[in-house]
Design an enzyme around this catalytic site. Structure first.
Site, PDB file in Angstrom:
ATOM      1  N   GLY A  20       4.316 -12.178  -0.636  1.00  0.00           N
ATOM      2  CA  GLY A  20       3.887 -10.898  -1.191  1.00  0.00           C
ATOM      3  C   GLY A  20       3.768 -10.989  -2.695  1.00  0.00           C
ATOM      4  O   GLY A  20       4.741 -10.774  -3.415  1.00  0.00           O
ATOM      5  N   THR A  21       2.569 -11.334  -3.199  1.00  0.00           N
ATOM      6  CA  THR A  21       2.400 -11.578  -4.628  1.00  0.00           C
ATOM      7  C   THR A  21       1.807 -10.326  -5.279  1.00  0.00           C
ATOM      8  O   THR A  21       0.671 -10.326  -5.741  1.00  0.00           O
ATOM      9  CB  THR A  21       1.505 -12.827  -4.830  1.00  0.00           C
ATOM     10  OG1 THR A  21       2.067 -13.896  -4.039  1.00  0.00           O
ATOM     11  CG2 THR A  21       1.461 -13.248  -6.280  1.00  0.00           C
ATOM     12  N   GLY A  22       2.601  -9.266  -5.278  1.00  0.00           N
ATOM     13  CA  GLY A  22       2.152  -8.016  -5.885  1.00  0.00           C
ATOM     14  C   GLY A  22       2.858  -7.777  -7.201  1.00  0.00           C
ATOM     15  O   GLY A  22       3.215  -8.722  -7.919  1.00  0.00           O
ATOM     16  N   ALA A  23       3.081  -6.512  -7.514  1.00  0.00           N
ATOM     17  CA  ALA A  23       3.690  -6.133  -8.792  1.00  0.00           C
ATOM     18  C   ALA A  23       5.075  -6.754  -8.945  1.00  0.00           C
ATOM     19  O   ALA A  23       5.474  -7.148 -10.031  1.00  0.00           O
ATOM     20  CB  ALA A  23       3.786  -4.611  -8.873  1.00  0.00           C
ATOM     21  N   LEU A  24       5.817  -6.843  -7.839  1.00  0.00           N
ATOM     22  CA  LEU A  24       7.184  -7.340  -7.890  1.00  0.00           C
ATOM     23  C   LEU A  24       7.234  -8.845  -7.642  1.00  0.00           C
ATOM     24  O   LEU A  24       7.716  -9.617  -8.478  1.00  0.00           O
ATOM     25  CB  LEU A  24       8.041  -6.571  -6.875  1.00  0.00           C
ATOM     26  CG  LEU A  24       9.534  -6.883  -6.840  1.00  0.00           C
ATOM     27  CD1 LEU A  24      10.345  -5.598  -6.656  1.00  0.00           C
ATOM     28  CD2 LEU A  24       9.871  -7.865  -5.727  1.00  0.00           C
ATOM     29  N   ASN A  75      13.581  -2.535  -1.069  1.00  0.00           N
ATOM     30  CA  ASN A  75      14.347  -1.294  -1.100  1.00  0.00           C
ATOM     31  C   ASN A  75      14.982  -0.998   0.246  1.00  0.00           C
ATOM     32  O   ASN A  75      14.598  -1.567   1.259  1.00  0.00           O
ATOM     33  CB  ASN A  75      13.403  -0.131  -1.430  1.00  0.00           C
ATOM     34  CG  ASN A  75      13.156  -0.011  -2.918  1.00  0.00           C
ATOM     35  OD1 ASN A  75      14.082  -0.159  -3.709  1.00  0.00           O
ATOM     36  ND2 ASN A  75      11.913   0.237  -3.295  1.00  0.00           N
ATOM     37  N   LYS A 105      22.185   1.777  -4.811  1.00  0.00           N
ATOM     38  CA  LYS A 105      20.780   1.871  -5.236  1.00  0.00           C
ATOM     39  C   LYS A 105      20.136   3.124  -4.641  1.00  0.00           C
ATOM     40  O   LYS A 105      19.294   3.765  -5.272  1.00  0.00           O
ATOM     41  CB  LYS A 105      20.019   0.612  -4.805  1.00  0.00           C
ATOM     42  CG  LYS A 105      18.554   0.624  -5.247  1.00  0.00           C
ATOM     43  CD  LYS A 105      18.169  -0.586  -6.073  1.00  0.00           C
ATOM     44  CE  LYS A 105      16.866  -0.373  -6.825  1.00  0.00           C
ATOM     45  NZ  LYS A 105      15.715  -1.011  -6.228  1.00  0.00           N
ATOM     46  N   SER A 152       8.464   4.104  -7.617  1.00  0.00           N
ATOM     47  CA  SER A 152       7.643   3.181  -6.810  1.00  0.00           C
ATOM     48  C   SER A 152       6.987   3.922  -5.650  1.00  0.00           C
ATOM     49  O   SER A 152       5.839   3.657  -5.292  1.00  0.00           O
ATOM     50  CB  SER A 152       8.496   2.025  -6.291  1.00  0.00           C
ATOM     51  OG  SER A 152       9.500   2.500  -5.421  1.00  0.00           O
ATOM     52  N   GLU A 159       7.531   3.904   1.839  1.00  0.00           N
ATOM     53  CA  GLU A 159       8.695   3.226   2.439  1.00  0.00           C
ATOM     54  C   GLU A 159       9.720   4.264   2.925  1.00  0.00           C
ATOM     55  O   GLU A 159      10.885   4.223   2.553  1.00  0.00           O
ATOM     56  CB  GLU A 159       9.315   2.279   1.412  1.00  0.00           C
ATOM     57  CG  GLU A 159       8.373   1.168   0.950  1.00  0.00           C
ATOM     58  CD  GLU A 159       9.074   0.093   0.141  1.00  0.00           C
ATOM     59  OE1 GLU A 159       9.256   0.314  -1.076  1.00  0.00           O
ATOM     60  OE2 GLU A 159       9.454  -0.937   0.712  1.00  0.00           O
TER      61      GLU A 159
END
Lengths: 314, 314
Positions: free
Chosen positions: B10-14, B105, B192, B262, B274
């Site tokens: 998963g090469t996204g924002a995170l 999350n 969290k 997010s 989510e």
């Protein structure tokens, strides 16, 4: 023909509709207006209605209560967000021994009025009406219209069906309005909240119509949970709402035509929301009896935020 | 220099941000991509960051896990709404005896992963990162970035600070990322949620930034009440969150720069929310222990409605 005179305080979608129906039936009606005053004074009222359109080319219009005659029945048809005006505008127009008929949402408005005027009969009316004001002096009645009337006595003790209630009922029935009479106004007000709290609240918060809220499993469930919390609130005031009534309201809402709630209309029009009357006061009544209603509280706080932002932006 | 190889699922924002930081520090990193695959294969990654911009003209890009090497550490950086893909994409890329690092999350994702792969160490990472993907292979890191790492053991028993955790921490620290280690992953995840539940939920439901939510008395109060419900949920799992932590989170949020959560970014971008990871699973964990969290439940049902409508419309 009744000789009772009527004052309509707040000639909007609701007050304008019922007042026009009473005048059409031959009653002596006096309308208090604000922004539409000059237009209505000169041009009267137009009612487009599912029950048949009609116009009243000439009405008794006022922009100042000091100019109004004292009336036998004063109909409070303002939004509850305007109730801070009542101490000024109510006493001048109500006859000694007359009736104040409160056609407003929420809880405990009768207590407020009882603190303002004495030597009058206070009747609460629970309207189930779908009506909009679409222009100056122009009302569009889309559906429904019935009113449940109940007389107020100190502490909301149930006081049965009284002669005054019957007289007011007769006038409205004469005007073509369906009337039910309740012996217990407070129970009636809590029962109305069973519908108003979930649908008014969620329609604004989620920007949704009733059919959308009922089409999704989670909001249907949330509406039901909120209704059970309203019943718990009623119970804290010694009023019993049976589970069957909740199921009836759910079934009924599923079968209703898609409906934009009154609070959603207020939100869409940028008007203040009746958050305190519909949410705040019931929460405080229950809390005073030691009962906490967490999901209603959640909606209340969300709505206060939205109402605050609306007011600041507006 | 660590010889550990990293796979980024998963090469996204995170995932794109942390993976790029690791590669920049000299580690061997392999990126799984979907829509941006061809662009990143040809042009690499660009990171605009408050800590300094940098580009990686050449990265190991893949669009198929079958073509990826087995790695020592597999970073799960998908949104939890994509976790139905994990049974297919996780087993091929993780070395026997390797690490699965879950940067997601919510609650209980480690249990899901433990059911998919065995003979691996599972580490949960709680990221506090403000980052967006602004174009193909183009990440904008706005603020923060620290990660709290905790190792997972069956039933979420606290398992202290392990050697594997320390190794992963060293790699990230080498990449310029702040790392905290927690001996009790489940407590970390609940803590969290103290922030994520009120602010992710209310930001979407009320279309608001954190500063707006904290500027109004009623939403500030609601956020606090929701935090106390999260603490009650944690308690149902035998984890104690002190009141002082809740006050810290409130004070901290008041002082934060205006922040778009997010979940709000997901909602604005029309992506699935989510809801299950952040709301549904914690509710079910608490309910399994006999604890009902009514206000979180209210938000959950509201979000399910909004998510359902988003998905239908999208």
């Amino acid at each position: 023909m009744s000789e009772r005179s009527y004052a309509i305080l707040g000639t909007g979608a609701l007050g304008g509709f019922y007042g026009a129906k009473l005048q059409k039936a031959g009653l002596d009606v006096h309308f208090l207006l604000k922004s539409d005053y000059e237009y209505v004074r000169d041009s009267g009222l137009v009612v487009e209605s599912v029950d048949g359109d009609f116009t009243l080319p000439q009405v008794n219009a006022y922009n100042d209560v000091a100019k109004m005659p004292q009336c036998d029945v004063v109909v409070v048809a303002l939004k509850t967000t305007q109730n801070h005006l009542l101490p000024q505008i109510l006493p001048p127009v109500v006859k000694a021994g007359g009736v104040v008929l409160i056609l407003q949402n929420g809880l405990a408005v009768e207590e407020e009025v009882a603190a303002i005027v004495s030597n009058v009969t206070i009747i609460g009316g629970l309207c189930f009406l779908c009506s909009n004001k679409v222009g100056a002096g122009h009302i569009r009645h889309l559906d429904y219209g019935q009113i449940t009337l109940g007389e107020y006595a100190s502490g909301y003790q149930a006081c049965g069906v009284t002669e005054k209630m019957q007289q007011v009922a007769d006038d409205f029935i004469h005007g073509g309005i369906s009337i039910e009479l309740t012996a217990d106004l407070l129970l009636g007000r809590w029962k109305k909240l069973v519908w108003n709290i979930p649908y008014n609240g969620l329609s604004v918060i989620l920007n949704a119509r009733t059919d959308e809220l009922m089409a999704y499993e989670h909001t249907r469930k949330l509406a039901e949970q909120l209704m059970y919390e309203v019943a718990a609130g009623a119970k804290s005031c010694d009023r019993i709402i049976p589970d069957s009534f909740i199921q009836l309201m759910l079934d009924y809402t599923v079968k209703m035509k898609p409906y934009r709630t009154s609070m959603k209309i207020d939100a869409d029009e940028g008007r203040p929301l009746e958050v305190e009357a519909i949410f705040g006061t019931p929460l405080r009544k229950a809390q005073a009896a030691g009962v906490y209603l967490p999901q209603i509280n959640c909606l209340y706080q969300q709505l206060k935020f939205l109402d605050g932002r609306l007011t600041v932006d507006g």
